[in-house]
Design a protein around this motif. Structure first.
Motif, PDB file in Angstrom:
ATOM      1  N   TYR A   1       1.282   4.469   3.942  1.00 24.18           N
ATOM      2  CA  TYR A   1       2.333   4.941   4.841  1.00 24.18           C
ATOM      3  C   TYR A   1       3.656   5.131   4.118  1.00 24.18           C
ATOM      4  O   TYR A   1       4.168   6.233   4.039  1.00 24.18           O
ATOM      5  CB  TYR A   1       2.527   3.967   6.013  1.00 24.18           C
ATOM      6  N   LEU A   2       4.201   4.038   3.620  1.00 25.72           N
ATOM      7  CA  LEU A   2       5.517   4.094   2.984  1.00 25.72           C
ATOM      8  C   LEU A   2       5.399   4.215   1.472  1.00 25.72           C
ATOM      9  O   LEU A   2       4.505   3.641   0.870  1.00 25.72           O
ATOM     10  CB  LEU A   2       6.325   2.841   3.311  1.00 25.72           C
ATOM     11  N   GLY A   3       6.321   4.959   0.898  1.00 26.62           N
ATOM     12  CA  GLY A   3       6.438   5.049  -0.549  1.00 26.62           C
ATOM     13  C   GLY A   3       7.885   4.799  -0.919  1.00 26.62           C
ATOM     14  O   GLY A   3       8.787   4.993  -0.098  1.00 26.62           O
ATOM     15  N   GLY A   4       8.111   4.368  -2.128  1.00 27.21           N
ATOM     16  CA  GLY A   4       9.478   4.096  -2.532  1.00 27.21           C
ATOM     17  C   GLY A   4       9.744   4.504  -3.964  1.00 27.21           C
ATOM     18  O   GLY A   4       8.853   4.453  -4.813  1.00 27.21           O
ATOM     19  N   TYR A   5      10.949   4.936  -4.204  1.00 25.62           N
ATOM     20  CA  TYR A   5      11.406   5.343  -5.528  1.00 25.62           C
ATOM     21  C   TYR A   5      12.769   4.702  -5.758  1.00 25.62           C
ATOM     22  O   TYR A   5      13.623   4.730  -4.875  1.00 25.62           O
ATOM     23  CB  TYR A   5      11.565   6.863  -5.621  1.00 25.62           C
ATOM     24  N   ILE A   6      12.977   4.136  -6.923  1.00 23.67           N
ATOM     25  CA  ILE A   6      14.288   3.612  -7.297  1.00 23.67           C
ATOM     26  C   ILE A   6      14.784   4.431  -8.479  1.00 23.67           C
ATOM     27  O   ILE A   6      14.035   4.686  -9.423  1.00 23.67           O
ATOM     28  CB  ILE A   6      14.218   2.115  -7.667  1.00 23.67           C
ATOM     29  N   PHE A   7      16.024   4.848  -8.413  1.00 24.85           N
ATOM     30  CA  PHE A   7      16.619   5.665  -9.469  1.00 24.85           C
ATOM     31  C   PHE A   7      17.630   4.824 -10.235  1.00 24.85           C
ATOM     32  O   PHE A   7      18.491   4.185  -9.638  1.00 24.85           O
ATOM     33  CB  PHE A   7      17.274   6.912  -8.867  1.00 24.85           C
ATOM     34  N   LEU A   8      17.475   4.829 -11.560  1.00 24.75           N
ATOM     35  CA  LEU A   8      18.332   4.024 -12.431  1.00 24.75           C
ATOM     36  C   LEU A   8      19.276   4.918 -13.223  1.00 24.75           C
ATOM     37  O   LEU A   8      18.935   6.050 -13.563  1.00 24.75           O
ATOM     38  CB  LEU A   8      17.475   3.213 -13.407  1.00 24.75           C
TER      39      LEU A   8
ATOM     40  N   PHE B   1      17.995   5.035  -4.135  1.00 26.14           N
ATOM     41  CA  PHE B   1      16.590   4.909  -3.791  1.00 26.14           C
ATOM     42  C   PHE B   1      16.183   5.949  -2.765  1.00 26.14           C
ATOM     43  O   PHE B   1      17.020   6.553  -2.093  1.00 26.14           O
ATOM     44  CB  PHE B   1      16.273   3.504  -3.265  1.00 26.14           C
ATOM     45  N   VAL B   2      14.877   6.142  -2.658  1.00 24.05           N
ATOM     46  CA  VAL B   2      14.268   7.004  -1.647  1.00 24.05           C
ATOM     47  C   VAL B   2      13.111   6.236  -1.038  1.00 24.05           C
ATOM     48  O   VAL B   2      12.361   5.577  -1.751  1.00 24.05           O
ATOM     49  CB  VAL B   2      13.753   8.327  -2.272  1.00 24.05           C
ATOM     50  N   VAL B   3      12.969   6.321   0.282  1.00 22.73           N
ATOM     51  CA  VAL B   3      11.808   5.789   0.983  1.00 22.73           C
ATOM     52  C   VAL B   3      11.160   6.946   1.714  1.00 22.73           C
ATOM     53  O   VAL B   3      11.841   7.729   2.395  1.00 22.73           O
ATOM     54  CB  VAL B   3      12.190   4.675   1.987  1.00 22.73           C
TER      55      VAL B   3
ATOM     56  N   SER C   1       0.842  -1.190   0.000  1.00 27.23           N
ATOM     57  CA  SER C   1       0.000   0.000   0.000  1.00 27.23           C
ATOM     58  C   SER C   1       0.877   1.240   0.000  1.00 27.23           C
ATOM     59  O   SER C   1       2.005   1.201   0.485  1.00 27.23           O
ATOM     60  CB  SER C   1      -0.879  -0.003   1.258  1.00 27.23           C
ATOM     61  N   ASP C   2       0.348   2.347  -0.477  1.00 29.36           N
ATOM     62  CA  ASP C   2       1.089   3.605  -0.378  1.00 29.36           C
ATOM     63  C   ASP C   2       0.548   4.475   0.752  1.00 29.36           C
ATOM     64  O   ASP C   2       0.843   5.650   0.837  1.00 29.36           O
ATOM     65  CB  ASP C   2       1.071   4.359  -1.703  1.00 29.36           C
TER      66      ASP C   2
END
Length: 131
Positions: free
Chosen positions: A33-40, A48-50, A30-31
């Motif tokens: 509470y936590l969200g995540g981003y991965i950078f390539l 990454f960012v959490v 679910s988004d």
């Protein structure tokens, strides 16, 4: 990469490996509470960012904690942190009142980046009780 982050100079201490698994599962679930981003970079994971969402009276609405921001050493100093914060800020416009983060005293490069990006110190001593 989370394991790398928690063994870097950016944090005060590592955390148990099962917490990485738990956080990743929550991001996938679910988004809320936590969200995540991965950078390539050229298809390879560079960082990454959490994020973590909460309501905060003081902030005037939704406060998004930038829980973790990490770029592998080979990608540090190349503007990725700035790009990540800019992208996150743009993504959160109209959805959040503020972004907050923690940084250790021993991480002057990160502190300088955050100050350039408009972050200001919040003079609270944080405390935690582990359950």
């Amino acid at each position: 990469m989370a394991e790398e982050f928690y063994h870097s100079e950016a944090v005060l201490h590592p955390i148990p490996p099962e917490r990485h698994h738990w956080a990743f599962q929550e991001i996938l679930r679910s988004d809320q509470y936590l969200g995540g981003y991965i950078f390539l970079d050229s298809g390879k994971p560079a960082g990454f960012v959490v994020t973590n969402r909460t309501m905060q009276h003081e902030a005037g609405g939704v406060l998004v904690w930038l829980e973790e921001i990490y770029f592998r050493p080979a990608y540090q100093g190349r503007g990725y942190g700035t790009q990540a914060i800019e992208a996150l800020s743009e993504d959160l416009k109209g959805k959040a009142a503020a972004i907050r983060l923690e940084v250790t005293q021993e991480n002057p490069r990160a502190r300088a980046l955050y100050e350039r990006m408009g972050f200001q110190p919040v003079n609270y001593l944080q405390m935690q009780k582990t359950l």
